[in-house]
Design a protein around this motif. Structure first.
Motif, PDB file in Angstrom:
ATOM      1  N   THR A  63       0.833  -1.209   0.000  1.00  0.00           N
ATOM      2  CA  THR A  63       0.000   0.000   0.000  1.00  0.00           C
ATOM      3  C   THR A  63       0.863   1.252   0.000  1.00  0.00           C
ATOM      4  O   THR A  63       0.562   2.231  -0.703  1.00  0.00           O
ATOM      5  CB  THR A  63      -0.931   0.005   1.228  1.00  0.00           C
ATOM      6  OG1 THR A  63      -1.710  -1.198   1.239  1.00  0.00           O
ATOM      7  CG2 THR A  63      -1.875   1.202   1.179  1.00  0.00           C
ATOM      8  N   PRO A  73      -4.095   4.960  -7.265  1.00  0.00           N
ATOM      9  CA  PRO A  73      -4.879   3.732  -7.172  1.00  0.00           C
ATOM     10  C   PRO A  73      -4.535   2.733  -8.272  1.00  0.00           C
ATOM     11  O   PRO A  73      -4.176   3.107  -9.391  1.00  0.00           O
ATOM     12  CB  PRO A  73      -6.328   4.224  -7.323  1.00  0.00           C
ATOM     13  CG  PRO A  73      -6.282   5.655  -6.882  1.00  0.00           C
ATOM     14  CD  PRO A  73      -4.953   6.163  -7.348  1.00  0.00           C
ATOM     15  N   ILE A  77      -7.123   1.377  -3.404  1.00  0.00           N
ATOM     16  CA  ILE A  77      -6.956   2.813  -3.185  1.00  0.00           C
ATOM     17  C   ILE A  77      -6.247   3.040  -1.855  1.00  0.00           C
ATOM     18  O   ILE A  77      -6.809   2.756  -0.791  1.00  0.00           O
ATOM     19  CB  ILE A  77      -8.326   3.523  -3.181  1.00  0.00           C
ATOM     20  CG1 ILE A  77      -9.115   3.173  -4.457  1.00  0.00           C
ATOM     21  CG2 ILE A  77      -8.150   5.021  -3.042  1.00  0.00           C
ATOM     22  CD1 ILE A  77     -10.538   3.697  -4.450  1.00  0.00           C
ATOM     23  N   LEU A 122      -4.858   4.982   1.388  1.00  0.00           N
ATOM     24  CA  LEU A 122      -5.364   6.088   2.198  1.00  0.00           C
ATOM     25  C   LEU A 122      -4.183   6.755   2.897  1.00  0.00           C
ATOM     26  O   LEU A 122      -3.403   6.093   3.591  1.00  0.00           O
ATOM     27  CB  LEU A 122      -6.374   5.569   3.223  1.00  0.00           C
ATOM     28  CG  LEU A 122      -7.568   4.797   2.645  1.00  0.00           C
ATOM     29  CD1 LEU A 122      -8.463   4.283   3.766  1.00  0.00           C
ATOM     30  CD2 LEU A 122      -8.360   5.649   1.674  1.00  0.00           C
ATOM     31  N   GLY A 175     -10.351   8.258  -3.063  1.00  0.00           N
ATOM     32  CA  GLY A 175      -9.324   8.093  -2.045  1.00  0.00           C
ATOM     33  C   GLY A 175      -9.100   9.358  -1.226  1.00  0.00           C
ATOM     34  O   GLY A 175      -8.886   9.289  -0.008  1.00  0.00           O
ATOM     35  N   GLU A 176      -9.133  10.517  -1.868  1.00  0.00           N
ATOM     36  CA  GLU A 176      -8.932  11.777  -1.161  1.00  0.00           C
ATOM     37  C   GLU A 176     -10.047  12.023  -0.144  1.00  0.00           C
ATOM     38  O   GLU A 176      -9.786  12.427   0.993  1.00  0.00           O
ATOM     39  CB  GLU A 176      -8.864  12.925  -2.167  1.00  0.00           C
ATOM     40  CG  GLU A 176      -7.606  12.916  -3.029  1.00  0.00           C
ATOM     41  CD  GLU A 176      -7.671  13.924  -4.164  1.00  0.00           C
ATOM     42  OE1 GLU A 176      -8.707  14.617  -4.265  1.00  0.00           O
ATOM     43  OE2 GLU A 176      -6.711  14.020  -4.938  1.00  0.00           O
ATOM     44  N   SER A 195      -9.742   9.381   2.665  1.00  0.00           N
ATOM     45  CA  SER A 195      -8.606   9.678   3.538  1.00  0.00           C
ATOM     46  C   SER A 195      -8.916  10.837   4.481  1.00  0.00           C
ATOM     47  O   SER A 195      -8.631  10.777   5.681  1.00  0.00           O
ATOM     48  CB  SER A 195      -7.367  10.006   2.699  1.00  0.00           C
ATOM     49  OG  SER A 195      -6.949   8.896   1.942  1.00  0.00           O
TER      50      SER A 195
END
Length: 221
Positions: free
Chosen positions: A141, A147, A171, A173, A208-209, A212
């Motif tokens: 990761t 991603p 994806i 984080l 993802g943004e 996160s």
């Protein structure tokens, strides 16, 4: 004169066909599809029709893409709103994964967050999203700068799901620009074409943004 010289002459003398208008009805050129000779004027009309047809197809494609983008934007707003409305940070993982599955019609969603104090979910059990994660998954990761979207190449994260995974989106984080990820979001489907490399990852990066930023509340909880 060769063909290039003729073409250059016509370019240099744009008034040629105005001075020789009779050529439009008498000059014959090959039909582009039927293999017969047709007047030059008719050939020009056919060329214009084909150009217009191509423009109509392009416009239709742009309209379709705009509608799809608007639909995606609406879904992203609904999902983000649900995350913002959730007051409890410990409930965010469930809201996040359920929203992705329902709003975006994703067949399978999994989430793992690490580096947090282990807390129970109120029933004495550790939440699934806070389950054990191997060092290999964490290292992999951390290596994801964007991603992954494509076929399931035997990813360990695919084992977090109950069904067979045909295609997958992974994806990472992160908090801001940190090189260290604090979690991994998994979107998957039994359909091998649902998440294909040709899809691109810009929209997944936006997912993802938002994820996160939302889940970073857990780090301060």
């Amino acid at each position: 004169m060769d063909a290039n010289a003729v073409a250059q002459y016509l370019q240099d003398h744009s008034d040629f066909f105005e001075q020789h208008a009779e050529l439009f009805s008498t000059l014959k050129v090959p039909h582009p599809h039927e293999g017969r000779a047709i007047p030059l004027a008719e050939r020009q009309v056919l060329a214009l029709r084909e150009r217009v047809r191509g423009m109509e197809l392009r416009v239709a494609e742009l309209v379709r893409n705009a509608a799809e983008n608007e639909h995606i934007a609406d879904n992203l707003q609904r999902w983000s709103r649900a995350l913002l409305k959730e007051a409890s940070a410990r409930k965010l993982p469930d809201v996040l994964t359920t929203g992705l599955a329902d709003i975006f019609s994703v067949p399978d969603v999994a989430l793992r967050v690490w580096g947090l104090p282990v807390k129970t979910d109120g029933a004495g059990d550790t939440p699934v999203w806070q389950g054990s994660v191997t060092d290999d998954v964490r290292s992999f990761t951390n290596s994801l700068m964007s991603p992954y979207c494509g076929p399931n190449a035997g990813f360990e994260a695919a084992t977090w799901l109950e069904r067979t995974v045909g295609s997958i989106a992974l994806i990472p984080l992160r908090v801001g620009l940190s090189p260290q990820a604090f979690g991994l979001l998994v979107l998957a489907s039994p359909d091998p074409d649902r998440f294909s490399p040709s899809m691109g990852t810009a929209f997944l990066a936006r997912i993802g943004e938002v994820a996160s930023a939302s889940l970073s509340r857990l780090l301060a909880d």
